[in-house]
Design an enzyme around this catalytic site. Structure first.
Site, PDB file in Angstrom:
ATOM      1  N   ASN A   7       0.848  -1.188   0.000  1.00 52.40           N
ATOM      2  CA  ASN A   7       0.000   0.000   0.000  1.00 52.40           C
ATOM      3  C   ASN A   7       0.892   1.250   0.000  1.00 52.40           C
ATOM      4  OD1 ASN A   7      -1.644   2.240   0.919  1.00 52.40           O
ATOM      5  ND2 ASN A   7      -3.177   0.746   1.546  1.00 52.40           N
ATOM      6  N   ARG A  18       4.758  18.494   0.940  1.00 52.74           N
ATOM      7  CA  ARG A  18       5.399  19.578   0.191  1.00 52.74           C
ATOM      8  C   ARG A  18       4.711  19.721  -1.156  1.00 52.74           C
ATOM      9  NH1 ARG A  18      10.818  20.790   1.625  1.00 52.74           N
ATOM     10  NH2 ARG A  18      10.996  20.626   3.899  1.00 52.74           N
ATOM     11  N   HIS A  43      -5.485   3.537  -1.591  1.00 55.13           N
ATOM     12  CA  HIS A  43      -6.804   3.820  -1.021  1.00 55.13           C
ATOM     13  C   HIS A  43      -7.043   5.321  -1.148  1.00 55.13           C
ATOM     14  CE1 HIS A  43      -9.882   2.784   2.361  1.00 55.13           C
ATOM     15  NE2 HIS A  43     -10.270   3.876   1.715  1.00 55.13           N
ATOM     16  N   ARG A  45      -8.862   8.659  -0.915  1.00 52.78           N
ATOM     17  CA  ARG A  45     -10.021   9.187  -0.197  1.00 52.78           C
ATOM     18  C   ARG A  45     -10.488  10.490  -0.839  1.00 52.78           C
ATOM     19  NH1 ARG A  45      -7.481   6.085   3.736  1.00 52.78           N
ATOM     20  NH2 ARG A  45      -8.936   4.919   5.056  1.00 52.78           N
ATOM     21  N   HIS A  50      -3.712  11.686   0.765  1.00 51.65           N
ATOM     22  CA  HIS A  50      -2.475  10.946   0.433  1.00 51.65           C
ATOM     23  C   HIS A  50      -2.537  10.579  -1.048  1.00 51.65           C
ATOM     24  CE1 HIS A  50      -5.375   7.981   1.821  1.00 51.65           C
ATOM     25  NE2 HIS A  50      -5.088   8.193   3.101  1.00 51.65           N
ATOM     26  N   GLU A  70      -8.753   0.545  -3.201  1.00 51.46           N
ATOM     27  CA  GLU A  70      -9.677   0.432  -2.076  1.00 51.46           C
ATOM     28  C   GLU A  70     -10.483   1.722  -1.927  1.00 51.46           C
ATOM     29  OE1 GLU A  70      -6.816  -2.299   0.816  1.00 51.46           O
ATOM     30  OE2 GLU A  70      -7.188  -0.201   1.318  1.00 51.46           O
ATOM     31  N   THR A 114      -8.358   6.262   9.562  1.00 56.04           N
ATOM     32  CA  THR A 114      -8.085   5.058   8.786  1.00 56.04           C
ATOM     33  C   THR A 114      -9.297   4.147   8.890  1.00 56.04           C
ATOM     34  OG1 THR A 114      -6.482   3.254   8.441  1.00 56.04           O
ATOM     35  CG2 THR A 114      -6.983   3.851  10.713  1.00 56.04           C
ATOM     36  N   HIS A 206      -4.511  -4.590   7.722  1.00 53.84           N
ATOM     37  CA  HIS A 206      -4.616  -3.547   8.739  1.00 53.84           C
ATOM     38  C   HIS A 206      -3.743  -3.913   9.942  1.00 53.84           C
ATOM     39  CE1 HIS A 206      -6.543   0.270   9.804  1.00 53.84           C
ATOM     40  NE2 HIS A 206      -6.234  -0.100  11.036  1.00 53.84           N
ATOM     41  N   GLY A 228       0.807  -1.326   4.357  1.00 51.92           N
ATOM     42  CA  GLY A 228       1.346  -0.030   4.002  1.00 51.92           C
ATOM     43  C   GLY A 228       2.064   0.665   5.132  1.00 51.92           C
ATOM     44  N   HIS A 229       1.352   0.953   6.221  1.00 48.20           N
ATOM     45  CA  HIS A 229       1.924   1.772   7.288  1.00 48.20           C
ATOM     46  C   HIS A 229       3.181   1.132   7.883  1.00 48.20           C
ATOM     47  CE1 HIS A 229       1.844   4.713  10.593  1.00 48.20           C
ATOM     48  NE2 HIS A 229       2.240   3.699  11.342  1.00 48.20           N
TER      49      HIS A 229
END
Length: 256
Positions: A7, A18, A43, A45, A50, A70, A114, A206, A228-229
């Site tokens: 992700n 930036r 994902h 939004r 992001h 997603e 999230t 997750h 991802g995270h």
């Protein structure tokens, strides 16, 4: 073997701090692929905090691995308030245009930091079923973000989904606390077994990380994890290529 889909949301979050293209999203997708990633997940939004709409198009134009988008299928168009950032067309409109290999439908709200829960298909099933049918008619494999609840998983099959993505925060929390992790893992195993019984494939995601992933990978029939995270955080310490190899090893791939 379980596929690792990386992700890129947190890479995009750094970029958006930036007014720049650095870090470049397609470039980092290619770095992930070169390091052995099996797929790429984003994902987007509505606020495009992001991943942005243009990122999705840029990735679709260059990816050589499965692309998983997603989002909440009920989310409609949204005007952008940022210079140089295109409007958000709505999730279904975006997916119709790009036609990724997989669309993962997630019941997240605009104000959520999230994703934090799976679908309640007793409540939302009638709305979700025609959207799933539309995506499948476009040749897009469709997955529903679900809690490890066998009754809800049976409903996911009834609305026509191809797969579910098990929401794994409860497992990750139990693992971190060192309490009742085996009992919590059994909930996910039963959920996966239920999915297999009703003909659904199983993805998961997750808060999975290098520590908790090896145990979770024992869940039967696990086809894909999207991470991802934690992977991005590990990449800051280890480097991206080393991190992806480590996650592949955590999934039991000897070549990782």
């Amino acid at each position: 073997m379980t596929a690792l889909s990386v992700n890129l949301n947190k890479i995009a979050l750094i970029r958006n701090s930036r007014d720049t293209r650095n870090p470049d999203i397609p470039l980092h997708a290619q770095l992930c692929i070169d390091a052995g990633a099996d797929g790429i997940t984003v994902h987007p939004r509505p606020d495009q905090r992001h991943i942005r709409v243009q990122d999705c198009h840029d990735l679709a134009a260059m990816l050589t691995v499965e692309f998983n988008i997603e989002g909440n299928p009920m989310t409609g168009p949204r005007k952008s308030d940022r210079a140089g950032v295109s409007d958000y067309p709505g999730f279904m409109a975006l997916v119709r245009e790009i036609r990724p290999a997989q669309a993962t439908l997630v019941p997240d709200g605009d104000n959520q930091l999230t994703s934090d829960h799976g679908f309640d298909l007793q409540r939302d099933g009638e709305q979700i079923a025609p959207l799933v049918a539309e995506l499948k008619a476009l040749g897009i494999r469709t997955s529903l973000f679900m809690d490890p609840d066998p009754a809800q998983i049976r409903l996911a099959a009834q609305v026509g989904a191809d797969r579910i993505e098990l929401y794994t925060e409860a497992y990750a929390r139990a693992y971190a606390a060192g309490a009742e992790v085996d009992a919590v893992l059994q909930r996910y195993i039963r959920a996966a077994e239920t999915a297999a019984e009703v003909g659904l494939g199983v993805n998961a995601g997750h808060d999975l990380d290098l520590q908790n992933l090896p145990l979770f990978s024992r869940v039967p029939g696990l086809l894909e994890v999207s991470i991802g995270h934690a992977l991005t955080v590990d990449a800051l310490r280890l480097g991206l290529a080393t991190t992806i190899a480590a996650y592949q090893r955590a999934l039991g791939k000897a070549g990782g």
